[in-house]
Design a protein around this motif. Structure first.
Motif, PDB file in Angstrom:
ATOM      1  N   GLY A   1       0.829  -1.203   0.000  1.00  0.00           N
ATOM      2  CA  GLY A   1       0.000   0.000   0.000  1.00  0.00           C
ATOM      3  C   GLY A   1       0.864   1.254   0.000  1.00  0.00           C
ATOM      4  N   SER A   2       2.014   1.203   0.685  1.00  0.00           N
ATOM      5  CA  SER A   2       2.893   2.373   0.709  1.00  0.00           C
ATOM      6  C   SER A   2       4.349   1.925   0.750  1.00  0.00           C
ATOM      7  CB  SER A   2       2.578   3.233   1.942  1.00  0.00           C
ATOM      8  OG  SER A   2       3.271   2.689   3.044  1.00  0.00           O
ATOM      9  N   PRO A   3       5.279   2.794   0.282  1.00  0.00           N
ATOM     10  CA  PRO A   3       6.689   2.395   0.217  1.00  0.00           C
ATOM     11  C   PRO A   3       7.329   2.231   1.603  1.00  0.00           C
ATOM     12  CG  PRO A   3       6.264   4.390  -1.088  1.00  0.00           C
ATOM     13  CD  PRO A   3       5.040   4.125  -0.275  1.00  0.00           C
ATOM     14  N   GLU A   4       6.675   2.743   2.651  1.00  0.00           N
ATOM     15  CA  GLU A   4       7.297   2.698   3.994  1.00  0.00           C
ATOM     16  C   GLU A   4       7.592   1.267   4.450  1.00  0.00           C
ATOM     17  OE1 GLU A   4       4.709   5.366   3.691  1.00  0.00           O
ATOM     18  OE2 GLU A   4       6.673   6.180   3.110  1.00  0.00           O
ATOM     19  N   GLN A   5       6.726   0.319   4.033  1.00  0.00           N
ATOM     20  CA  GLN A   5       6.906  -1.069   4.474  1.00  0.00           C
ATOM     21  C   GLN A   5       8.278  -1.616   4.045  1.00  0.00           C
ATOM     22  OE1 GLN A   5       2.819  -1.857   2.832  1.00  0.00           O
ATOM     23  NE2 GLN A   5       3.108  -3.706   4.045  1.00  0.00           N
ATOM     24  N   VAL A   6       8.795  -1.080   2.933  1.00  0.00           N
ATOM     25  CA  VAL A   6      10.063  -1.577   2.391  1.00  0.00           C
ATOM     26  C   VAL A   6      11.192  -1.254   3.364  1.00  0.00           C
ATOM     27  CG1 VAL A   6      11.605  -1.506   0.404  1.00  0.00           C
ATOM     28  CG2 VAL A   6       9.165  -1.051   0.105  1.00  0.00           C
ATOM     29  N   ALA A   7      11.211   0.000   3.827  1.00  0.00           N
ATOM     30  CA  ALA A   7      12.291   0.419   4.723  1.00  0.00           C
ATOM     31  C   ALA A   7      12.249  -0.403   6.014  1.00  0.00           C
ATOM     32  CB  ALA A   7      12.155   1.913   5.031  1.00  0.00           C
ATOM     33  N   SER A   8      11.048  -0.721   6.475  1.00  0.00           N
ATOM     34  CA  SER A   8      11.013  -1.442   7.752  1.00  0.00           C
ATOM     35  C   SER A   8      11.530  -2.877   7.587  1.00  0.00           C
ATOM     36  CB  SER A   8       9.615  -1.364   8.383  1.00  0.00           C
ATOM     37  OG  SER A   8       8.779  -2.306   7.807  1.00  0.00           O
ATOM     38  N   VAL A   9      11.231  -3.512   6.449  1.00  0.00           N
ATOM     39  CA  VAL A   9      11.802  -4.860   6.215  1.00  0.00           C
ATOM     40  C   VAL A   9      13.322  -4.760   6.105  1.00  0.00           C
ATOM     41  CG1 VAL A   9      11.956  -6.783   4.568  1.00  0.00           C
ATOM     42  CG2 VAL A   9       9.730  -5.822   5.141  1.00  0.00           C
ATOM     43  N   ALA A  10      13.808  -3.742   5.366  1.00  0.00           N
ATOM     44  CA  ALA A  10      15.260  -3.579   5.183  1.00  0.00           C
ATOM     45  C   ALA A  10      15.938  -3.385   6.545  1.00  0.00           C
ATOM     46  CB  ALA A  10      15.535  -2.387   4.270  1.00  0.00           C
ATOM     47  N   ARG A  11      15.326  -2.562   7.412  1.00  0.00           N
ATOM     48  CA  ARG A  11      15.922  -2.325   8.741  1.00  0.00           C
ATOM     49  C   ARG A  11      15.954  -3.625   9.560  1.00  0.00           C
ATOM     50  NH1 ARG A  11      14.029   2.914   8.330  1.00  0.00           N
ATOM     51  NH2 ARG A  11      11.947   2.301   9.004  1.00  0.00           N
ATOM     52  N   ARG A  12      14.858  -4.389   9.442  1.00  0.00           N
ATOM     53  CA  ARG A  12      14.812  -5.667  10.184  1.00  0.00           C
ATOM     54  C   ARG A  12      15.965  -6.585   9.740  1.00  0.00           C
ATOM     55  NH1 ARG A  12       9.157  -6.117   9.920  1.00  0.00           N
ATOM     56  NH2 ARG A  12       9.134  -7.726   8.320  1.00  0.00           N
ATOM     57  N   ILE A  13      16.230  -6.573   8.425  1.00  0.00           N
ATOM     58  CA  ILE A  13      17.303  -7.449   7.913  1.00  0.00           C
ATOM     59  C   ILE A  13      18.657  -7.010   8.477  1.00  0.00           C
ATOM     60  CG2 ILE A  13      18.547  -8.209   5.843  1.00  0.00           C
ATOM     61  CD1 ILE A  13      15.890  -7.929   4.301  1.00  0.00           C
ATOM     62  N   VAL A  14      18.913  -5.681   8.383  1.00  0.00           N
ATOM     63  CA  VAL A  14      20.206  -5.173   8.870  1.00  0.00           C
ATOM     64  C   VAL A  14      20.352  -5.526  10.356  1.00  0.00           C
ATOM     65  CG1 VAL A  14      21.557  -3.070   9.310  1.00  0.00           C
ATOM     66  CG2 VAL A  14      20.349  -3.353   7.131  1.00  0.00           C
ATOM     67  N   ASP A  15      19.278  -5.355  11.134  1.00  0.00           N
ATOM     68  CA  ASP A  15      19.336  -5.664  12.577  1.00  0.00           C
ATOM     69  C   ASP A  15      19.569  -7.150  12.822  1.00  0.00           C
ATOM     70  OD1 ASP A  15      18.897  -3.062  13.058  1.00  0.00           O
ATOM     71  OD2 ASP A  15      16.766  -3.252  13.614  1.00  0.00           O
ATOM     72  N   SER A  16      18.904  -7.976  11.986  1.00  0.00           N
ATOM     73  CA  SER A  16      19.007  -9.421  12.233  1.00  0.00           C
ATOM     74  C   SER A  16      20.437  -9.920  12.033  1.00  0.00           C
ATOM     75  CB  SER A  16      18.050 -10.192  11.318  1.00  0.00           C
ATOM     76  OG  SER A  16      18.586 -10.250  10.018  1.00  0.00           O
ATOM     77  N   MET A  17      21.236  -9.154  11.334  1.00  0.00           N
ATOM     78  CA  MET A  17      22.605  -9.582  11.052  1.00  0.00           C
ATOM     79  C   MET A  17      23.547  -9.303  12.229  1.00  0.00           C
ATOM     80  SD  MET A  17      22.723 -11.021   8.152  1.00  0.00           S
ATOM     81  CE  MET A  17      21.419 -11.338   7.013  1.00  0.00           C
ATOM     82  N   GLN A  18      23.045  -8.580  13.225  1.00  0.00           N
ATOM     83  CA  GLN A  18      23.925  -8.283  14.361  1.00  0.00           C
ATOM     84  C   GLN A  18      24.277  -9.550  15.137  1.00  0.00           C
ATOM     85  OE1 GLN A  18      21.965  -5.171  16.501  1.00  0.00           O
ATOM     86  NE2 GLN A  18      22.661  -3.618  15.058  1.00  0.00           N
ATOM     87  N   GLU A  19      23.367 -10.480  15.143  1.00  0.00           N
ATOM     88  CA  GLU A  19      23.625 -11.775  15.792  1.00  0.00           C
ATOM     89  C   GLU A  19      24.674 -12.516  14.965  1.00  0.00           C
ATOM     90  OE1 GLU A  19      22.588 -14.924  18.434  1.00  0.00           O
ATOM     91  OE2 GLU A  19      21.917 -12.842  18.445  1.00  0.00           O
ATOM     92  N   PRO A  20      25.807 -12.924  15.564  1.00  0.00           N
ATOM     93  CA  PRO A  20      26.840 -13.586  14.749  1.00  0.00           C
ATOM     94  C   PRO A  20      26.341 -14.895  14.127  1.00  0.00           C
ATOM     95  CG  PRO A  20      27.653 -13.048  16.948  1.00  0.00           C
ATOM     96  CD  PRO A  20      26.186 -12.793  16.965  1.00  0.00           C
ATOM     97  N   VAL A  21      26.897 -15.198  12.965  1.00  0.00           N
ATOM     98  CA  VAL A  21      26.597 -16.465  12.287  1.00  0.00           C
ATOM     99  C   VAL A  21      27.442 -17.541  12.969  1.00  0.00           C
ATOM    100  CG1 VAL A  21      27.002 -17.702  10.117  1.00  0.00           C
ATOM    101  CG2 VAL A  21      26.026 -15.400  10.080  1.00  0.00           C
ATOM    102  N   SER A  22      26.800 -18.618  13.405  1.00  0.00           N
ATOM    103  CA  SER A  22      27.606 -19.616  14.130  1.00  0.00           C
ATOM    104  C   SER A  22      28.179 -20.634  13.165  1.00  0.00           C
ATOM    105  CB  SER A  22      26.754 -20.300  15.201  1.00  0.00           C
ATOM    106  OG  SER A  22      25.661 -20.901  14.577  1.00  0.00           O
ATOM    107  N   MET A  23      29.519 -20.738  13.257  1.00  0.00           N
ATOM    108  CA  MET A  23      30.238 -21.695  12.419  1.00  0.00           C
ATOM    109  C   MET A  23      30.933 -22.661  13.368  1.00  0.00           C
ATOM    110  SD  MET A  23      29.865 -20.246   9.444  1.00  0.00           S
ATOM    111  CE  MET A  23      31.158 -20.895   8.436  1.00  0.00           C
ATOM    112  N   PRO A  24      31.271 -23.865  12.887  1.00  0.00           N
ATOM    113  CA  PRO A  24      31.973 -24.775  13.792  1.00  0.00           C
ATOM    114  C   PRO A  24      33.228 -24.098  14.351  1.00  0.00           C
ATOM    115  CG  PRO A  24      31.439 -25.851  11.718  1.00  0.00           C
ATOM    116  CD  PRO A  24      31.039 -24.427  11.575  1.00  0.00           C
ATOM    117  N   GLY A  25      33.304 -23.980  15.633  1.00  0.00           N
ATOM    118  CA  GLY A  25      34.504 -23.437  16.284  1.00  0.00           C
ATOM    119  C   GLY A  25      34.596 -21.932  16.322  1.00  0.00           C
ATOM    120  N   GLN A  26      33.674 -21.227  15.727  1.00  0.00           N
ATOM    121  CA  GLN A  26      33.761 -19.760  15.782  1.00  0.00           C
ATOM    122  C   GLN A  26      32.430 -19.094  15.470  1.00  0.00           C
ATOM    123  OE1 GLN A  26      36.031 -18.058  12.496  1.00  0.00           O
ATOM    124  NE2 GLN A  26      35.961 -20.087  11.558  1.00  0.00           N
TER     125      GLN A  26
END
Ligand SMILES: Nc1nc2c(ncn2[C@@H]2O[C@@H]3COP(=O)(O)O[C@H]4[C@@H](O)[C@H](n5cnc6c(=O)[nH]c(N)nc65)O[C@@H]4COP(=O)(O)O[C@H]3[C@H]2O)c(=O)[nH]1
Length: 604
Positions: free
Chosen positions: A261-286
């Motif tokens: 309905g409006s372009p604002e929804q796009v920015a909120s999804v984009a912000r959620r993605i950037v925030d979700s990346m703050q949690e480190p990706v867990s790899m074996p041993g690191q």
């Protein structure tokens, strides 16, 4: 007359190689209820049934104990019946007498339980003899007669099944399981059409993993793959259920959001993605912190052309990178239309002929038994000054979309014809030249006249030329296609169907169109020696070609074992890396001359 009963193999209920959500189809769906006849009934009754009911392709005959003893197929029966003497003889005789006729070879019916899978039924047919592909088979349920099934319907189903697997491979990314670029492009186009109708918006988020190359180089490819899988999981968690998360290439992803309905929804999804990346990706041993840069574009606000959206989202993503990564930018008109990493293929391709960047490579088609060269296929390559040799699948789709394929296709015809003339002038034996023709080129008014002109210009016998058309070329505007095919055929040029089995595989057009040859697609040839379903399909296609008197060539043969199986299936012609890769004309000439010398030495 004995009857063959085939027991259900243990693998009947499930089948490996089926895609998700695909269930094993049984022959129950193929059977048609056809009231059986008794052997004592007069042949006239058979003829009456065939004349009245167009849909009946075979009639079951039931013995005294009620068991199926034979199938009478329409084609053979009508042929016998219409012979002058047969009209009297068969018209008055019983079916038993007809079946005793030495020329009526389709007596013994193949009996298959209705719960048998179509793949297993195909195996049974292979074991029992391919004539059943034409005559059909009797379907029983709990040992009782249930109907007859058509071998061609069976082939159709198996081919469609194979197509579903190919569809999965062609539309989904193997690493992450999400839609790939091609499926995304399709969904984007549909989403924009829907937006035009509904007045709502479509948004694209272009997502690139920051410093992915460094992750890959320092931690290795499997760690890189794991990072991509975890990034995808987060993108999916941040997107709405209805959005499409797709992988474009390497570390580039896109999210398609429809019905906004409006372009604002796009920015909120984009912000959620950037925030979700703050949690480190867990790899074996690191644990690894991974960030992404995101650019977005909104249709129709930022661009009303579907084709321009991705480049703009890409440009916005580059702005996010330039601003320090780990962030989001929405497109604005002051950004460059195309980012630095984005090369306009279409523009580069324009003028490729004038700049002499196109090449034809030639790949032989051989007779599988004697390995003698029968023909050659011309395959287009683009020698790009920076990218090197570009294979056709990387530029032909763009050329088709922009219409450039018409000029390129004409160049291919002219060059291939000129090359064939040069080989003839050099005293080499005549051979057949196959040329690929795209749908757009084929539909050009005057295409047949263009061919005629080129044949005359290069003084070539038309029978030396074969056009390879894909099934999709033949499926639209049937009447028009038939007219063009007939015009081309009238010149004496041969016609082949390329990649047979991967497209629509409507068997109806095979009978209607003046086709000379089928090319069995390489996906069916691949590992045919170890993949029974590929062998079944190749065998069925062969039986079909045989019954329609079409030549057949198998493409993509890489190993002797594949060539051996094909030969065993009575496929006489082949093409593939096993014999030669596609090479420039000089390379092909040298290879050809050497193979003729070998042949001479062998025969002397
Ligand atoms: N893995 C494997 N591949 C093998 C083997 N033997 C041959 N190939 C490849 O299989 C493709 C066969 O051509 P196609 O089915 O006509 O498929 C062609 C054809 O549809 C299209 N194409 C090529 N040249 C032209 C052209 O001049 N005009 C048009 N319209 N399309 C063309 O591009 C497609 C791809 O062409 P190529 O990349 O040259 O790929 C060629 C060939 O290099 C093998 O043993 N193993």
């Amino acid at each position: 007359m004995s009857r063959m009963r085939h027991h259900l193999p243990s693998s009947c209920q499930s089948h490996p190689g089926l895609g998700p959500g695909q269930e094993a189809a049984s022959v129950r769906h193929l059977s048609r209820e056809v009231e059986p006849l008794h052997g004592q009934v007069r042949c006239q009754a058979v003829l009456d049934r065939f004349l009245v009911d167009d849909e009946v392709y075979a009639l079951p005959v039931i013995g005294t104990a009620g068991q199926p003893v034979a199938l009478i197929d329409r084609a053979t029966f009508i042929e016998f019946f219409s012979r002058r003497f047969s009209r009297d003889v068969f018209g008055r005789r019983s079916i038993d007498e007809l079946l005793a006729h030495p020329r009526y070879r389709h007596g013994t019916p193949l009996v298959v339980e209705e719960s048998c899978t179509v793949e297993d039924a195909a195996q049974l047919i292979i074991g029992a003899g391919m004539r059943h592909m034409v005559t059909g088979f009797v379907v029983t349920g709990g040992g009782r007669y249930r109907g007859v099934a058509n071998g061609r319907d069976l082939l159709d189903i198996i081919t469609r099944r194979k197509q579903a697997v190919l569809y999965q491979m062609a539309h989904y990314d193997a690493l992450t399981g999400i839609p790939n670029r091609s499926l995304f492009a399709d969904r984007l186009e549909r989403a924009c059409l829907e937006a035009d109708r509904s007045g709502r918006l479509v948004a694209l988020l272009f997502i690139d993993v920051d410093r992915f190359k460094q992750i890959n180089d320092s931690l290795g490819h499997s760690a890189g793959d794991e990072v991509l899988r975890q990034v995808v999981a987060r993108l999916k968690a941040c997107a709405r259920q209805v959005d499409t998360v797709a992988r474009l290439a390497g570390d580039e992803f896109v999210i398609l959001m429809e019905g906004l309905g409006s372009p604002e929804q796009v920015a909120s999804v984009a912000r959620r993605i950037v925030d979700s990346m703050q949690e480190p990706v867990s790899m074996p041993g690191q644990a690894l912190v991974v960030t992404v840069s995101i650019g977005s574009v909104v249709y129709p606000r930022d661009d009303q052309r579907v084709g321009g959206l991705l480049a703009k989202a890409d440009a916005a993503m580059y702005e996010a990178k330039a601003a320090g990564r780990n962030g989001f930018r929405s497109y604005s008109p002051d950004m460059p239309a195309c980012s630095t990493g984005c090369i306009s293929l279409e523009n580069a391709l324009r003028g490729a002929i004038e700049r002499d960047e196109l090449e034809l490579h030639y790949q032989p088609q051989v007779d599988l038994k004697g390995r003698r060269v029968l023909g050659v296929e011309a395959l287009l390559r683009w020698r790009h000054p920076e990218r090197g040799l570009v294979p056709p699948m990387q530029f032909i789709p763009a050329a088709e979309e922009s219409g450039l394929i018409i000029g390129l296709g004409e160049w291919v015809v002219r060059s291939a014809f000129a090359q064939l003339r040069a080989w003839l002038d050099a005293g080499l034996p005549p051979l057949r030249m196959s040329v690929n023709i795209s749908a757009l080129q084929f539909r050009q008014p005057g295409f047949a006249a263009f061919l005629e002109g080129q044949l005359a210009l290069h003084r070539l016998p038309a029978g030396c030329i074969e056009l390879e058309l894909t099934e999709s070329v033949l499926m639209k505007n049937l009447e028009e296609v038939l007219r063009t095919l007939t015009d081309i055929k009238a010149l004496g040029v041969r016609l082949a169907i390329d990649d047979f089995g991967t497209g629509f595989s409507s068997l109806g057009y095979l009978r209607r169109f003046p086709i000379d040859r089928l090319k069995i697609d390489q996906s069916f040839v691949r590992d045919i020696d170890t993949t029974p379903v590929n062998e079944s399909i190749a065998r069925a296609i062969m039986a079909l070609a045989d019954s329609l008197s079409l030549e057949i060539v198998a493409e993509g043969i890489e190993r002797e074992a594949e060539a051996d199986v094909l030969q065993r299936l009575n496929c006489q012609q082949g093409q593939g890396y096993l014999f030669s890769r596609p090479v420039l004309a000089d390379g092909f000439t040298a290879w050809w001359q050497a193979s003729m010398r070998d042949d001479l030495a062998f025969n002397s």
